[in-house]
Every structure is written in structure tokens, then in C-alpha cells.
Design a protein around this motif. Structure first.
Motif, PDB file in Angstrom:
ATOM      1  N   GLU A  12       0.543   8.265  -2.776  1.00 12.94           N
ATOM      2  CA  GLU A  12      -0.570   7.428  -3.208  1.00 12.94           C
ATOM      3  C   GLU A  12      -1.197   6.713  -2.005  1.00 12.94           C
ATOM      4  OE1 GLU A  12       0.166   4.783  -6.412  1.00 12.94           O
ATOM      5  OE2 GLU A  12       1.073   6.333  -7.637  1.00 12.94           O
ATOM      6  N   VAL A  13      -2.493   6.638  -2.032  1.00 13.09           N
ATOM      7  CA  VAL A  13      -3.214   5.888  -1.013  1.00 13.09           C
ATOM      8  C   VAL A  13      -3.554   4.521  -1.578  1.00 13.09           C
ATOM      9  CG1 VAL A  13      -4.186   7.927   0.094  1.00 13.09           C
ATOM     10  CG2 VAL A  13      -5.445   6.817  -1.740  1.00 13.09           C
ATOM     11  N   ILE A  14      -3.908   3.613  -0.722  1.00 15.16           N
ATOM     12  CA  ILE A  14      -4.367   2.312  -1.194  1.00 15.16           C
ATOM     13  C   ILE A  14      -5.802   2.519  -1.645  1.00 15.16           C
ATOM     14  CG2 ILE A  14      -4.786  -0.096  -0.591  1.00 15.16           C
ATOM     15  CD1 ILE A  14      -2.556   0.195   1.500  1.00 15.16           C
ATOM     16  N   VAL A  15      -5.935   2.766  -2.924  1.00 19.40           N
ATOM     17  CA  VAL A  15      -7.183   3.260  -3.491  1.00 19.40           C
ATOM     18  C   VAL A  15      -8.329   2.282  -3.341  1.00 19.40           C
ATOM     19  CG1 VAL A  15      -8.261   4.113  -5.593  1.00 19.40           C
ATOM     20  CG2 VAL A  15      -5.893   4.689  -5.091  1.00 19.40           C
ATOM     21  N   GLU A  59      -9.573  -7.472 -11.442  1.00 18.23           N
ATOM     22  CA  GLU A  59      -9.523  -8.812 -12.045  1.00 18.23           C
ATOM     23  C   GLU A  59      -9.176  -8.757 -13.534  1.00 18.23           C
ATOM     24  OE1 GLU A  59     -13.334 -10.473 -10.981  1.00 18.23           O
ATOM     25  OE2 GLU A  59     -12.519 -11.322  -9.119  1.00 18.23           O
ATOM     26  N   SER A  60      -9.447  -7.625 -14.188  1.00 19.20           N
ATOM     27  CA  SER A  60      -9.106  -7.489 -15.603  1.00 19.20           C
ATOM     28  C   SER A  60      -7.625  -7.172 -15.802  1.00 19.20           C
ATOM     29  CB  SER A  60      -9.968  -6.398 -16.259  1.00 19.20           C
ATOM     30  OG  SER A  60      -9.498  -5.105 -15.904  1.00 19.20           O
ATOM     31  N   GLY A  61      -6.901  -7.017 -14.692  1.00 19.37           N
ATOM     32  CA  GLY A  61      -5.465  -6.748 -14.771  1.00 19.37           C
ATOM     33  C   GLY A  61      -5.088  -5.306 -14.549  1.00 19.37           C
ATOM     34  N   LYS A  62      -6.062  -4.443 -14.325  1.00 22.54           N
ATOM     35  CA  LYS A  62      -5.792  -3.027 -14.077  1.00 22.54           C
ATOM     36  C   LYS A  62      -5.783  -2.810 -12.569  1.00 22.54           C
ATOM     37  CE  LYS A  62      -7.899  -1.656 -18.395  1.00 22.54           C
ATOM     38  NZ  LYS A  62      -9.028  -1.008 -19.050  1.00 22.54           N
ATOM     39  N   MET A  63      -4.597  -2.583 -12.021  1.00 29.25           N
ATOM     40  CA  MET A  63      -4.456  -2.474 -10.574  1.00 29.25           C
ATOM     41  C   MET A  63      -3.321  -1.530 -10.220  1.00 29.25           C
ATOM     42  SD  MET A  63      -2.728  -6.189  -9.893  1.00 29.25           S
ATOM     43  CE  MET A  63      -3.741  -6.968 -11.146  1.00 29.25           C
ATOM     44  N   THR A  64      -3.287  -1.136  -8.958  1.00 26.19           N
ATOM     45  CA  THR A  64      -2.215  -0.291  -8.460  1.00 26.19           C
ATOM     46  C   THR A  64      -1.001  -1.154  -8.115  1.00 26.19           C
ATOM     47  OG1 THR A  64      -3.237  -0.437  -6.281  1.00 26.19           O
ATOM     48  CG2 THR A  64      -3.715   1.544  -7.582  1.00 26.19           C
ATOM     49  N   LYS A  65       0.118  -0.493  -7.905  1.00 26.07           N
ATOM     50  CA  LYS A  65       1.388  -1.195  -7.674  1.00 26.07           C
ATOM     51  C   LYS A  65       1.330  -2.103  -6.457  1.00 26.07           C
ATOM     52  CE  LYS A  65       6.350  -0.314  -7.433  1.00 26.07           C
ATOM     53  NZ  LYS A  65       7.377   0.754  -7.425  1.00 26.07           N
ATOM     54  N   ASP A  66       0.687  -1.653  -5.382  1.00 32.57           N
ATOM     55  CA  ASP A  66       0.625  -2.480  -4.169  1.00 32.57           C
ATOM     56  C   ASP A  66      -0.054  -3.815  -4.439  1.00 32.57           C
ATOM     57  OD1 ASP A  66      -1.730  -0.904  -4.511  1.00 32.57           O
ATOM     58  OD2 ASP A  66      -2.301  -1.221  -2.434  1.00 32.57           O
ATOM     59  N   LEU A  67      -1.110  -3.802  -5.239  1.00 32.92           N
ATOM     60  CA  LEU A  67      -1.799  -5.052  -5.558  1.00 32.92           C
ATOM     61  C   LEU A  67      -0.972  -5.916  -6.514  1.00 32.92           C
ATOM     62  CD1 LEU A  67      -5.459  -3.779  -5.944  1.00 32.92           C
ATOM     63  CD2 LEU A  67      -4.450  -5.002  -4.017  1.00 32.92           C
ATOM     64  N   LEU A  71      -0.966   0.302 -12.709  1.00 30.73           N
ATOM     65  CA  LEU A  71      -1.349   1.666 -13.057  1.00 30.73           C
ATOM     66  C   LEU A  71      -1.020   2.571 -11.885  1.00 30.73           C
ATOM     67  CD1 LEU A  71      -4.929   0.927 -14.449  1.00 30.73           C
ATOM     68  CD2 LEU A  71      -2.819   1.168 -15.773  1.00 30.73           C
ATOM     69  N   ASN A  72      -0.697   3.823 -12.159  1.00 25.72           N
ATOM     70  CA  ASN A  72      -0.562   4.753 -11.040  1.00 25.72           C
ATOM     71  C   ASN A  72      -1.966   5.068 -10.525  1.00 25.72           C
ATOM     72  OD1 ASN A  72      -1.678   7.062 -12.408  1.00 25.72           O
ATOM     73  ND2 ASN A  72       0.324   7.504 -13.303  1.00 25.72           N
ATOM     74  N   THR A  73      -2.048   5.797  -9.447  1.00 27.45           N
ATOM     75  CA  THR A  73      -3.351   6.066  -8.822  1.00 27.45           C
ATOM     76  C   THR A  73      -4.326   6.714  -9.789  1.00 27.45           C
ATOM     77  OG1 THR A  73      -2.330   6.281  -6.653  1.00 27.45           O
ATOM     78  CG2 THR A  73      -4.512   7.246  -6.910  1.00 27.45           C
ATOM     79  N   PHE A  74      -3.880   7.740 -10.511  1.00 27.30           N
ATOM     80  CA  PHE A  74      -4.776   8.424 -11.440  1.00 27.30           C
ATOM     81  C   PHE A  74      -5.253   7.500 -12.548  1.00 27.30           C
ATOM     82  CE2 PHE A  74      -2.453  12.182  -9.758  1.00 27.30           C
ATOM     83  CZ  PHE A  74      -3.531  12.810  -9.186  1.00 27.30           C
TER      84      PHE A  74
END
Length: 121
Positions: free
Chosen positions: A30-33, A72-80, A96-99
């Protein structure tokens, strides 16, 4: 006129959508999307301003806004999620995972672009 034609602009938007839709690097996982998205939008924004291409500027600005709003709505990747809650406090429900993240951004982007009169996909 030195800027790209309307057709070329749509091609650039499509290329960025492909990049957003595929946000995985096979070698590194995963990249830092969100950072990757902003790297692309900054370049597109600059190109749009140089070419006086309002559609491209609107697209880049909309994508950046949508990315922030999605996080901000709470949908983010693991790093965040780790940055916000700390590693010990993050569960799978927090990210969320990257996809999944890219799909959330893409869904929000489609809605926002439609509102801006730039429905692209």
C-alpha cells in the motif's frame, strides 16, 4: 492557444482517475494514498493555471477537497488512523484498506464533479 484542448483535458482527468483507482504499488504494498493524490493534484493545478484551463483547475481543487472531506468523515487509511489514535488504539474498524479508501474518494469525487458540471466517469 497553448493549453490542452477540451479532449486532452478529459484524457488527463481519465489518467488521474486510473491512478486513483489503482493506488497499489506491487513492490511496496500500500502507498500513502492521500499524499499521492495531493502530489498529482498539485501538478494538475499548476498545469491548469498555466494553461488557463478552468476545468482542470476545478477538477484538481475538487479532488483535494473531496480527499480531505472523506478523511474528515472518518474514512481513512491505516497510516492516518494510527496518526490520529495511536498504534495501540487502532482496530480494523478504524480504517479502510487502500482499495476501500480509493472507492470512497472516487464515489465522493463523482458526486462532487457532477455538481460542478464535470462528470467524468
Amino acid at each position: 492557444h497553448w493549453g490542452p484542448s477540451h479532449h486532452e483535458n478529459r484524457d488527463e482527468i481519465h489518467k488521474l482517475n486510473v491512478i486513483i483507482s489503482s493506488g497499489i504499488n506491487a513492490e511496496y504494498g500500500e502507498v500513502i494514498v492521500s499524499a499521492s493524490i495531493f502530489a498529482w493534484t498539485r501538478g494538475l493545478l499548476h498545469r491548469g493555471k498555466l494553461d488557463e484551463n478552468k476545468d482542470l483547475v476545478t477538477f484538481a481543487e475538487t479532488l483535494e477537497r473531496v480527499c480531505v472531506e472523506t478523511i474528515e468523515s472518518g474514512k481513512m487509511t491505516k497510516d492516518l488512523a494510527i496518526c490520529m489514535k495511536g498504534l495501540a488504539n487502532v482496530t480494523r474498524a478504524d480504517y479502510l484498506n487502500t482499495f476501500e479508501f480509493l472507492e470512497a474518494v472516487a464515489s465522493n469525487l463523482r458526486s462532487s464533479l457532477k455538481e460542478a458540471g464535470l462528470a467524468c466517469c
